[in-house]
Structure formats: C-alpha cells, structure tokens
Write a protein that holds these residues in place. Sequence first.
Motif, short mmCIF file in Angstrom:
data_model
loop_
_atom_site.label_atom_id
_atom_site.label_comp_id
_atom_site.label_asym_id
_atom_site.label_seq_id
_atom_site.Cartn_x
_atom_site.Cartn_y
_atom_site.Cartn_z
N LEU A 22 0.83 -1.21 0.00
CA LEU A 22 0.00 0.00 0.00
C LEU A 22 0.86 1.26 0.00
O LEU A 22 0.58 2.22 -0.73
CB LEU A 22 -0.93 0.00 1.21
CG LEU A 22 -1.97 -1.13 1.27
CD1 LEU A 22 -2.87 -0.95 2.48
CD2 LEU A 22 -2.80 -1.18 0.00
N LEU A 23 1.92 1.26 0.80
CA LEU A 23 2.81 2.43 0.82
C LEU A 23 3.48 2.63 -0.53
O LEU A 23 3.67 3.77 -0.98
CB LEU A 23 3.87 2.25 1.91
CG LEU A 23 3.37 2.33 3.36
CD1 LEU A 23 4.47 1.90 4.32
CD2 LEU A 23 2.91 3.75 3.68
N ARG A 56 -3.73 5.98 11.13
CA ARG A 56 -3.70 6.23 12.57
C ARG A 56 -2.27 6.35 13.09
O ARG A 56 -2.00 7.07 14.04
CB ARG A 56 -4.42 5.10 13.30
CG ARG A 56 -5.94 5.10 13.12
CD ARG A 56 -6.56 3.93 13.86
NE ARG A 56 -8.00 3.85 13.59
CZ ARG A 56 -8.67 2.72 13.50
NH1 ARG A 56 -8.04 1.56 13.62
NH2 ARG A 56 -9.98 2.73 13.28
N LEU A 57 -1.36 5.63 12.46
CA LEU A 57 0.05 5.67 12.86
C LEU A 57 0.81 6.84 12.25
O LEU A 57 1.99 7.02 12.53
CB LEU A 57 0.74 4.36 12.46
CG LEU A 57 0.26 3.10 13.19
CD1 LEU A 57 0.89 1.86 12.57
CD2 LEU A 57 0.59 3.18 14.67
N GLY A 58 0.15 7.62 11.39
CA GLY A 58 0.82 8.74 10.74
C GLY A 58 1.64 8.35 9.55
O GLY A 58 2.38 9.18 9.00
N LEU A 59 1.53 7.10 9.10
CA LEU A 59 2.29 6.65 7.93
C LEU A 59 1.54 6.93 6.63
O LEU A 59 2.14 6.99 5.56
CB LEU A 59 2.60 5.16 8.06
CG LEU A 59 3.43 4.78 9.30
CD1 LEU A 59 3.57 3.28 9.40
CD2 LEU A 59 4.79 5.46 9.26
N LEU A 60 0.23 7.07 6.70
CA LEU A 60 -0.59 7.57 5.61
C LEU A 60 -1.42 8.74 6.13
O LEU A 60 -1.59 8.90 7.34
CB LEU A 60 -1.52 6.48 5.06
CG LEU A 60 -0.89 5.35 4.24
CD1 LEU A 60 -1.98 4.39 3.76
CD2 LEU A 60 -0.10 5.89 3.05
N GLY A 71 2.03 9.85 4.90
CA GLY A 71 1.81 10.58 6.14
C GLY A 71 3.04 11.30 6.64
O GLY A 71 4.18 11.02 6.21
N PRO A 72 2.86 12.23 7.57
CA PRO A 72 3.98 13.05 8.05
C PRO A 72 5.05 12.27 8.79
O PRO A 72 6.21 12.66 8.80
CB PRO A 72 3.28 14.05 9.00
CG PRO A 72 2.01 13.37 9.41
CD PRO A 72 1.58 12.58 8.21
N ARG A 73 4.68 11.14 9.38
CA ARG A 73 5.67 10.39 10.14
C ARG A 73 6.76 9.82 9.25
O ARG A 73 7.93 9.71 9.67
CB ARG A 73 4.97 9.26 10.90
CG ARG A 73 5.85 8.59 11.94
CD ARG A 73 5.03 7.63 12.78
NE ARG A 73 5.88 6.88 13.68
CZ ARG A 73 5.47 5.83 14.38
NH1 ARG A 73 4.21 5.44 14.28
NH2 ARG A 73 6.30 5.19 15.18
N LEU A 74 6.43 9.47 8.02
CA LEU A 74 7.45 8.96 7.10
C LEU A 74 8.50 10.02 6.81
O LEU A 74 9.69 9.73 6.76
CB LEU A 74 6.80 8.49 5.80
CG LEU A 74 6.02 7.17 5.87
CD1 LEU A 74 5.25 6.95 4.58
CD2 LEU A 74 6.97 6.02 6.13
#
Length: 253
Positions: A22-23, A56-60, A71-74
């Motif tokens: 997905l990423l 939810r984890l900020g990865l998307l 997402g911003p976490r990446l």
Amino acid sequence: MNTATQPLPMSGVGVLDKASILLSVVEREAVTLAELVARSGLARPTAHRIAVALERLGLLARDFDGRFVLGPRLGLLSVEAQRDRLVQAAPPVLADLCSLTGLDARLLRRRGALQICVATSASGRTDAVPVGTSRPAKSGPAAQVLLAWEDPEELYEGLRGARFNAAQLAQVRRRGWAHGPDSMAPGSAAYAVPVRTKEHRVVAALALSGPLERVPATPSRMLSGALIDSAASLSDALRRIQGEFVPAGSAGT
C-alpha cells in the motif's frame, strides 16, 4: 498486483508485506480507496483496514479530496535517518573549520524544546562542550537559526518564553546567520548558520564559538566565509545522503 516495475522486497510477515504494498502505491501519487485496491491487488476490506491503520500511525494521511497520501511520520523518519548520517559526515568539516578559525565548531539539532550538540571539533579537550549537551531552545544563535525558517505555527510556539523575538528571527533570515552569547559555553559568544536539505529545510545549525573578543557582533570576511563554506559542505553531504533515499518508481521523473 500492479505496484512497481520491480518486485518489492517481502518480509514474510503477511500484514507488513501488505502495508508495504500500500505504501508503494501511495508513494507514487495520491489515490482513492478504489485506486488503492486496484493497484495493490488486495481485497477491498483488507486494503481499507490496513490503510486506515497506517493513517492512525501517521504513515498515511488524506489530502483535501480524501485521497490517501504519504503521512507526516514517514517524512520525519527519513529526516532523522539523514540527520544521523549527517552527524557521521560532520567531524572532518568541523575539524577543518576549527583549524582555520581557531574557534570551537559544533553541529546542533533541535529536538522538541531542546537544542542538542550532536558533533563537535573539540571532543578531546577537558573544557569542551561534550556531544549530547542540551539546552532549552530559547536562547543563543543556534536556537535562532534552528527556529527562524520554521512554519508560522512552530515559530509562534518556539518564541514563547524565548530570549529573542520575531523581529530578530526575521533579521536572521535576511542575513543568513545569527550572533550572540553562547548558551552552551558561558562567557563565550557564537555565530551560527543553517545546514539545509536539498528541499531547503533547515535540519541543523553549524556554530562557531569562542571568547567574546574573538567573536564580535559582525564576523570578519574570513570567519563568515569559512563558516558559510563549511555549512555548504555539510549541506552538500546531506544532499548526497538524500540521493540514497530515492522512492521506488521515482527514477526518470
């Protein structure tokens, strides 16, 4: 699956491999859930469940049209990885700068409300500021440089309780450097300049510190040239490091 021109590496852990697929789809462009399903080859309930979990984890995240985007976490994870590599590249640059100017050279990063010394040219001296020394990011030239180019919201928060103001940060942005008392070495003064990524984001401050008489309010041409050249060398090293962080499928774009 239609996720890449080259096969993705697989971990053998099903849910992680599906998240990776997905990423890989989203890193190319923003996609709707229907597009995510079609391009990943995953069943709609599975794709939706994992995508929402990654969100939810900020990865998307979602854009204004509700499409999935990275997402911003990446971005933060990538910056942290690059910063660690930058620290590895810093010692020879700091050593050369110290040798040329006779002043202590340091690389500092901002982490939350702190400014942290992550590399130094004077690690062997008993009076040196050791790596790992931290101070509140509320005073000193390095703190100004680390905050001056942040987004307005971050600027507003960073200025609360600071010993400098918005006008001083505007001056730092205009001239490209900061000067003032060294918050990590009482009785000393310092100059600081930004170290930037290829996207021009400031990720570190390069500081020169020494006795007050050696660090006047306006640096000499030699000092300013040496400091700016050294910061450029670190920025170049960071850009080379960033070249190793090329998203799959971005070649030739």
